[in-house]
Design an enzyme around this catalytic site. Structure first.
Site, PDB file in Angstrom:
ATOM      1  N   CYS A 114      37.740 -37.299   2.553  1.00 27.43           N
ATOM      2  CA  CYS A 114      36.756 -36.568   2.024  1.00 27.43           C
ATOM      3  C   CYS A 114      36.971 -35.997   0.689  1.00 27.43           C
ATOM      4  CB  CYS A 114      35.766 -35.970   3.147  1.00 27.43           C
ATOM      5  SG  CYS A 114      35.278 -36.996   4.314  1.00 27.43           S
ATOM      6  N   HIS A 249      31.548 -30.220  -0.600  1.00 27.46           N
ATOM      7  CA  HIS A 249      31.633 -31.571   0.283  1.00 27.46           C
ATOM      8  C   HIS A 249      30.675 -31.553   1.383  1.00 27.46           C
ATOM      9  CE1 HIS A 249      32.628 -35.067   2.774  1.00 27.46           C
ATOM     10  NE2 HIS A 249      33.040 -34.363   3.672  1.00 27.46           N
ATOM     11  N   ASN A 279      27.111 -37.693   5.475  1.00 24.00           N
ATOM     12  CA  ASN A 279      28.543 -37.491   4.745  1.00 24.00           C
ATOM     13  C   ASN A 279      28.909 -38.911   4.231  1.00 24.00           C
ATOM     14  OD1 ASN A 279      31.292 -37.167   4.275  1.00 24.00           O
ATOM     15  ND2 ASN A 279      31.676 -36.126   6.315  1.00 24.00           N
TER      16      ASN A 279
HETATM   17  O1  UT7 Z   1      33.945 -34.922   6.409  1.00 18.67           O
HETATM   18  C1  UT7 Z   1      35.420 -34.715   7.252  1.00 18.67           C
HETATM   19  C2  UT7 Z   1      35.387 -33.601   8.007  1.00 18.67           C
HETATM   20  N1  UT7 Z   1      34.475 -33.559   9.078  1.00 18.67           N
HETATM   21  C3  UT7 Z   1      33.753 -32.638   9.419  1.00 18.67           C
HETATM   22  O2  UT7 Z   1      33.802 -31.776   9.014  1.00 18.67           O
HETATM   23  C4  UT7 Z   1      32.891 -32.809  10.741  1.00 18.67           C
HETATM   24  C5  UT7 Z   1      33.036 -31.477  11.562  1.00 18.67           C
HETATM   25  N2  UT7 Z   1      32.433 -31.616  12.749  1.00 18.67           N
HETATM   26  C6  UT7 Z   1      31.084 -31.741  12.902  1.00 18.67           C
HETATM   27  O3  UT7 Z   1      30.362 -31.494  12.003  1.00 18.67           O
HETATM   28  C7  UT7 Z   1      30.455 -31.239  14.136  1.00 18.67           C
HETATM   29  O4  UT7 Z   1      31.496 -30.992  15.194  1.00 18.67           O
HETATM   30  C8  UT7 Z   1      29.732 -32.311  15.042  1.00 18.67           C
HETATM   31  C9  UT7 Z   1      28.554 -32.428  14.392  1.00 18.67           C
HETATM   32  C10 UT7 Z   1      30.662 -33.680  14.807  1.00 18.67           C
HETATM   33  C11 UT7 Z   1      29.822 -32.132  16.656  1.00 18.67           C
HETATM   34  O5  UT7 Z   1      28.902 -30.990  16.543  1.00 18.67           O
HETATM   35  P1  UT7 Z   1      29.437 -29.715  17.897  1.00 18.67           P
HETATM   36  O6  UT7 Z   1      28.393 -28.771  17.477  1.00 18.67           O
HETATM   37  O7  UT7 Z   1      30.863 -29.507  17.299  1.00 18.67           O
HETATM   38  O8  UT7 Z   1      29.534 -30.557  19.208  1.00 18.67           O
HETATM   39  P2  UT7 Z   1      30.375 -30.903  20.183  1.00 18.67           P
HETATM   40  O9  UT7 Z   1      31.241 -32.141  19.797  1.00 18.67           O
HETATM   41  O10 UT7 Z   1      31.200 -29.607  20.571  1.00 18.67           O
HETATM   42  O11 UT7 Z   1      29.636 -31.519  21.312  1.00 18.67           O
HETATM   43  C12 UT7 Z   1      28.537 -30.667  22.162  1.00 18.67           C
HETATM   44  C13 UT7 Z   1      27.864 -31.527  23.165  1.00 18.67           C
HETATM   45  C14 UT7 Z   1      28.885 -32.526  23.913  1.00 18.67           C
HETATM   46  O12 UT7 Z   1      28.203 -32.481  25.287  1.00 18.67           O
HETATM   47  P3  UT7 Z   1      28.832 -31.461  26.340  1.00 18.67           P
HETATM   48  O13 UT7 Z   1      30.089 -31.881  26.608  1.00 18.67           O
HETATM   49  O14 UT7 Z   1      28.479 -29.929  25.984  1.00 18.67           O
HETATM   50  O15 UT7 Z   1      28.045 -31.775  27.675  1.00 18.67           O
HETATM   51  C15 UT7 Z   1      28.719 -33.869  23.299  1.00 18.67           C
HETATM   52  O16 UT7 Z   1      28.871 -34.910  24.396  1.00 18.67           O
HETATM   53  O17 UT7 Z   1      27.128 -32.362  22.235  1.00 18.67           O
HETATM   54  C16 UT7 Z   1      27.430 -33.812  22.787  1.00 18.67           C
HETATM   55  N3  UT7 Z   1      27.086 -34.674  21.782  1.00 18.67           N
HETATM   56  C17 UT7 Z   1      26.036 -35.160  21.306  1.00 18.67           C
HETATM   57  N4  UT7 Z   1      24.794 -34.946  22.063  1.00 18.67           N
HETATM   58  C18 UT7 Z   1      23.724 -35.796  21.512  1.00 18.67           C
HETATM   59  C19 UT7 Z   1      27.950 -35.021  20.739  1.00 18.67           C
HETATM   60  N5  UT7 Z   1      27.397 -35.845  19.871  1.00 18.67           N
HETATM   61  C20 UT7 Z   1      26.170 -35.947  20.142  1.00 18.67           C
HETATM   62  C21 UT7 Z   1      24.938 -36.608  19.740  1.00 18.67           C
HETATM   63  N6  UT7 Z   1      23.744 -36.566  20.251  1.00 18.67           N
HETATM   64  N7  UT7 Z   1      25.065 -37.327  18.686  1.00 18.67           N
END
Ligand code: UT7
Length: 322
Positions: A114, A249, A279
């Site tokens: 990225c 980005h 993204n």
């Molecule tokens: O471009 C290169 C660099 N990439 C990035 O910078 C991406 C950075 N990361 C992010 O943008 C975020 O971490 C995400 C958007 C990918 C995820 O958001 P988050 O707030 O960090 O969520 P998480 O991974 O901590 O997951 C929280 C909860 C989990 O459920 P439990 O374990 O709390 O029950 C996940 O299973 O959200 C759940 N979850 C979803 N729920 C509904 C994860 N993905 C989804 C989804 N829809 N798509």
């Protein structure tokens, strides 16, 4: 030799097909509200079956060339950032060179995930300032939809397809004020994408998709981008208030908001495209810059800070006087 590297044209391309959050919630267990609240994304573009990184790059590049008012033949270097090239080789830059009908040129691809467009701008700046090249085309072009596992809700909600381009030339007028690029190879496990053909030949049957531990990537991204802001301002002897526009980005609105806060900027000074693009990896900074230039928000003489963070990890910034 030129003292400065100046932007003389920008371009962008987005495929026609729109995939909304509701479309994705018919594919995996997610919802429009979850995706929008956690990422800021509502929809993304998906390339058609006949589109490639080089075909999309061509459209963006032609726009940048038209805006610059030079002939394609005057371009003496093409740098393409992509993680989704249609060929291992020739490089996408060589395929683009042929599409643009340029006979004499240097073309090569770079892989910085990225951060690719920021790396590309830094490379172009070095070659222009040393006098090796006069007019350099930098393109980020990505078909992320082809390396996303559409059954993995933790990644498929994030990515989109598109291409951004910028044409740079040597100038006596201030342009790129500084570039800072970095990498740390200690984070492979948090964000990677295997090369399917090479992995299969080696009998390593990994899924050929983006794999990401999003929450851990998020935390490193916020901290690292905070540091690059400090590094960039200090290197130029500037204050937060000297920056007119942040062109980040586009990975997650919450990451971008943290960087804007670090700069003491309101979100009105941030070029945000991810709501309707997601993204687009190495294309995102150049797509956002193109949008800000073309809709008149970014004006000549203003100071623009670009930043990016991606797999590797790689990260970097470009500070420029537009
Ligand atoms: O471009 C290169 C660099 N990439 C990035 O910078 C991406 C950075 N990361 C992010 O943008 C975020 O971490 C995400 C958007 C990918 C995820 O958001 P988050 O707030 O960090 O969520 P998480 O991974 O901590 O997951 C929280 C909860 C989990 O459920 P439990 O374990 O709390 O029950 C996940 O299973 O959200 C759940 N979850 C979803 N729920 C509904 C994860 N993905 C989804 C989804 N829809 N798509």
């Amino acid at each position: 030799m030129s003292r400065w590297t100046k932007v003389i044209g920008t371009g962008g391309y987005l495929p026609a097909t729109i995939r909304t959050n509701d479309d994705i919630s018919n594919m995996v267990d997610t919802s429009d509200s979850w995706i929008y609240e956690r990422t800021g994304i509502k929809s993304r573009r998906i390339a058609g079956p006949d589109e490639t990184a080089s075909s999309m790059a061509e459209v963006a590049a032609r726009q940048a060339i038209d805006a610059a008012g030079i002939a394609a033949a005057d371009i003496d270097m093409i740098v393409v950032a992509t993680g989704t090239p249609e060929r291992v080789y020739p490089s996408t830059a060589c395929l683009l060179q042929e599409r643009l009908g340029i006979k004499q040129c240097v073309g090569f691809d770079i892989q910085a995930a990225c951060s690719g467009s920021v790396y590309g701008l830094s490379i172009a700046d070095q070659y222009i300032k040393t006098g090796f090249a006069k007019n350099v085309l930098v393109v980020g072009s990505e078909i992320c939809s082809r390396i996303v596992d559409w059954s993995d809700r933790s990644t498929c909600i994030l990515f989109g397809d598109g291409a951004g381009a910028v044409l740079l030339t040597g100038s006596d007028e201030p342009g790129i004020l500084s570039t800072h690029i970095h990498s740390d190879g200690g984070y492979e496990d948090l964000l990677y994408c295997p090369n399917p053909q090479v992995a299969a030949a080696a009998k390593q049957h990994e899924p050929a998709y983006i794999s990401m531990r999003g929450n851990e990537v998020f935390k490193v991204a916020v901290n690292t981008l905070g540091r690059i802001v400090d590094e960039t301002l200090a290197a130029n002897g500037l204050q937060q208030s000297d920056i007119d526009w942040l062109v980040p980005h586009q990975a997650n609105t919450r990451i971008i908001a943290a960087t804007a806060k670090k700069l003491g900027m309101s979100m009105d000074q941030v070029i945000l495209t991810l709501e309707n693009q997601g993204n687009t990896s190495s294309a995102s900074v150049l797509l956002a810059f193109n949008e800000g230039v073309r809709d008149g928000r970014i004006q000549r003489g203003q100071t623009v800070l670009m930043e990016a963070f991606g797999a590797g990890f790689t990260w970097g910034s470009v500070l420029l006087r537009y």
